[in-house]
Scaffold this motif. Structure first.
Motif, short mmCIF file in Angstrom:
data_model
loop_
_atom_site.label_atom_id
_atom_site.label_comp_id
_atom_site.label_asym_id
_atom_site.label_seq_id
_atom_site.Cartn_x
_atom_site.Cartn_y
_atom_site.Cartn_z
N LEU A 241 -0.11 -0.52 8.05
CA LEU A 241 0.59 0.51 7.27
C LEU A 241 1.46 1.41 8.14
N SER A 242 1.81 0.92 9.34
CA SER A 242 2.61 1.77 10.22
C SER A 242 4.09 1.43 10.12
N VAL A 243 4.92 2.40 10.50
CA VAL A 243 6.37 2.18 10.51
C VAL A 243 6.84 2.24 11.96
N ILE B 106 11.30 4.71 5.49
CA ILE B 106 11.49 3.45 4.73
C ILE B 106 10.87 3.51 3.33
N GLY B 107 10.11 4.57 3.05
CA GLY B 107 9.52 4.70 1.72
C GLY B 107 8.15 5.35 1.77
N PHE B 108 7.46 5.37 0.65
CA PHE B 108 6.12 5.96 0.58
C PHE B 108 5.08 4.92 0.96
N ILE B 109 4.19 5.30 1.88
CA ILE B 109 3.20 4.37 2.41
C ILE B 109 1.81 4.91 2.09
N PRO B 110 0.86 4.04 1.74
CA PRO B 110 -0.49 4.55 1.46
C PRO B 110 -1.17 5.08 2.73
N SER B 111 -2.03 6.07 2.56
CA SER B 111 -2.92 6.44 3.66
C SER B 111 -3.93 5.31 3.79
#
Ligand code: SAT
Ligand code: MN
Length: 582
Positions: free
Chosen positions: A541-543, A516-521
């Motif tokens: 921050l989970s998908v 779904i895109g770039f997610i922060p750590s």
């Protein structure tokens, strides 16, 4: 004959309207202080304004509207284009001939016994090439008083109109305020607006939603720019660099609060500058970036919920030179609304003695109208003719589940899809069913002046118009845990997410690539001083793969309603996400 302007088209139109509506007098607004003093006197003497406590709120006035005239009326709002498909499934449509006929019948003689005001106005800084002018004709002095705050109104705007020889025509009359005789009609092909039977902001201050969004979005497509329902803020870091962000949220998601955010204690040296809280006009500059102006000159904000804790900057503006509409008052005649503080009001928004049995004291959509100049965080760049360069665009919604706190889209086309899929979940209280997702693409559902499919195609075309486009991000401040508690504190703490977004734009922080895109750590979002644990951040921050597969299907279903006109690349982008979800 009207001789107040050298512009023949304007003089002719004003004369034609006067003939049709039959006012007692015609007043050409100049925008001077003297004119405003006289108008205020008039509003006080006819009861439209009540003076508020002059000790605590000098030069502040209360207007109580008709109780049936408190909000925009989407079912009575029409886009009148020659072809029905040009308005699209996102709008109510009428043919221009039928639209004119229906509303002209209402304007016939409607200003008899009244003064007709001619308001030349400029949306945007008076000397900006991105600005556009209009003229509103109205028989409501309340509208004049509000337009004076919300736009650059008066002689300088008239001079620009005479120079450019083009303007948007807006005709407004309050009629008898009966919802039976109320229409808000837009004729984008003629750059004109006709509004009858309502004195409420979005229906009557024609520079705002009618011109700056519905007509302007249509104009923007023809001319290669974007007219968007977005706030604009500048984020200054301790090194003194300012990055500008434009952000679209559906109503009741806190646009004004975000535009005036106060950084948390631990963010020493960081500051948010407010450029605008509602509307953003953007166009590619010679450097390939998008440059934006706020076409408005004031804030028409929702009062309830505005307080020292939610938005101290906004509250601070409201102690002087402010028009309040449909708020309650305290015993000592100060404005009051739910969420302000724990005082008990004396009078409600209908002027009755306050009785909780009658519902909220302030109308839930009660408003303040105040000049941007009164905003402590107002950016001087908001007056710059060239506008501000946009580093990031944010789309957001109110989603209790599924949607992460923040993600960055992978490309401009992906960003356009994410904007088109924007949605808010209704709460159980509102609909009886939790999790009903209402799509509000780019927060423009009520405001796009043409077919959404064509609008997305126009957005997609920007990769050919500019080679340094901003990154597109999605945020969700509204995730809840299994106990129904918000997982993210929101308000000023949203600064922590903005910081990550700006770092991504600068390329100074990594991210994890997902479908779904770039997610922060989890450790790339600064949570120092927050009572939020690693597990909770992980969750935010989970998908959720299964959940997103369902979401993709729902988005597909929604996009299907736009049929053949939908740009193929949107379906391709959605297909790509589905594949990557596995
Ligand atoms: O439509 S208004 O501009 O009056 C208020 C809003 O919905 O933003
Ligand atoms: Mn708005």
């Amino acid at each position: 004959m009207s001789t107040n302007t050298s512009n023949a088209a304007l003089a002719e139109w004003v004369n034609a309207v006067a003939k049709q509506t039959n006012p007692d007098q015609i007043h050409w607004c100049t925008g001077t202080d003297e004119e405003n003093r006289e108008l205020t006197e008039l509003l006080l003497s006819d009861g439209s304004f009540k003076e508020l406590n002059p000790e605590t709120h000098p030069n502040c006035y209360l207007h109580l509207s008709d109780s049936q005239d408190v909000a925009r009326v989407e079912h009575l709002t029409f886009i009148c284009t020659s072809e029905e498909e040009d308005a699209g499934p996102n709008n109510h449509w009428m043919s221009p001939a039928e639209g004119h006929a229906k509303i002209d019948a209402l304007f016939e003689g409607s200003m008899r016994g009244r003064t007709m005001y001619v308001i030349p106005y400029c949306m945007g800084p008076i000397d900006s090439p991105l600005s556009r002018c209009g003229v509103e004709i109205t028989d409501s002095p309340y509208v004049v008083a509000n337009m004076r705050i919300m736009t650059r109104m008066g002689s300088p705007a008239l001079l620009r109109i005479e120079r450019e020889n083009t303007f948007v025509k807006g005709l407004h009359s309050i009629g008898d305020l009966s919802p039976e005789r109320r229409y808000i009609m837009h004729f984008p092909e003629e750059l004109s607006i006709k509004s009858f039977g309502s004195g409420y902001g979005g229906n009557a201050l024609l520079g705002k939603k009618c011109h700056a969004l519905r007509i302007a979005s249509y104009q923007a497509r023809n001319e290669g720019w974007l007219a968007e329902h977005m706030l604009i803020l500048g984020l200054e870091n301790p090194e003194g660099e300012v990055h500008y962000i434009a952000a679209a949220f559906p109503s009741a998601c806190g646009k004004t609060n975000l535009a005036m955010l106060i950084a948390p204690e631990s963010y020493k040296g960081w500051k948010i500058w407010t450029v605008g809280d509602d509307i953003c006009w953007m166009r590619p500059g010679e450097d390939g970036r998008l440059w934006a102006i706020n076409p408005e000159a004031g804030f028409f904000g929702v009062a309830p919920g505005t307080s020292k804790s939610t938005n101290p900057t906004a509250l601070e503006m409201l102690y002087e030179d402010t028009i309040f509409t449909n708020v309650a008052t305290t015993a000592d005649n100060q404005p009051w609304w739910e969420g302000l503080d724990d005082r008990v009001p004396a009078k409600d928004w209908q002027g009755r003695d306050y009785d909780p049995a009658n519902g909220p004291a302030a109308q839930p959509n009660s408003r303040f109208t105040v000049s941007s100049k009164r905003c402590g965080s107002y950016s001087e760049m908001a007056e710059a003719p060239q506008g501000v360069p946009i580093s990031a665009i944010i789309f957001g919604g109110r989603r209790e589940r599924l949607v992460p706190l923040v993600f960055e889209t992978k490309s401009w086309a992906h960003g356009v899809l994410v904007g088109a899929a924007m949605a808010s979940e209704t709460t159980a209280a509102a609909t009886g069913a939790v999790g009903v997702v209402r799509r509000d693409p780019m927060a423009m559902k009520p405001f796009c002046g043409y077919n959404f499919a064509d609008y997305w195609a126009h957005w997609l075309s920007f990769t050919e118009r500019a080679d340094n486009l901003p990154g597109i991000f999605h945020v969700n401040w509204f995730r809840k845990d299994t106990d129904g508690k918000f997982m993210w504190p929101g308000f000023g703490e949203n600064m922590r997410v903005l910081e990550w977004i700006v770092e991504r734009c600068k390329g100074t922080v990594d991210a994890q690539e997902t479908a779904i895109g770039f997610i922060p750590s989890t450790d790339d979002i600064n949570v120092d001083g927050l009572s939020i644990d690693a597990e909770q951040m992980q969750e935010l921050l989970s998908v959720d793969q299964q959940g997103w597969l369902g979401e993709v299907d729902q988005i597909n279903e929604y996009l299907d309603t736009y049929g053949e006109r939908l740009p193929a690349s949107m379906r391709e982008e959605l297909h790509r996400i589905k594949q990557e979800l596995g």
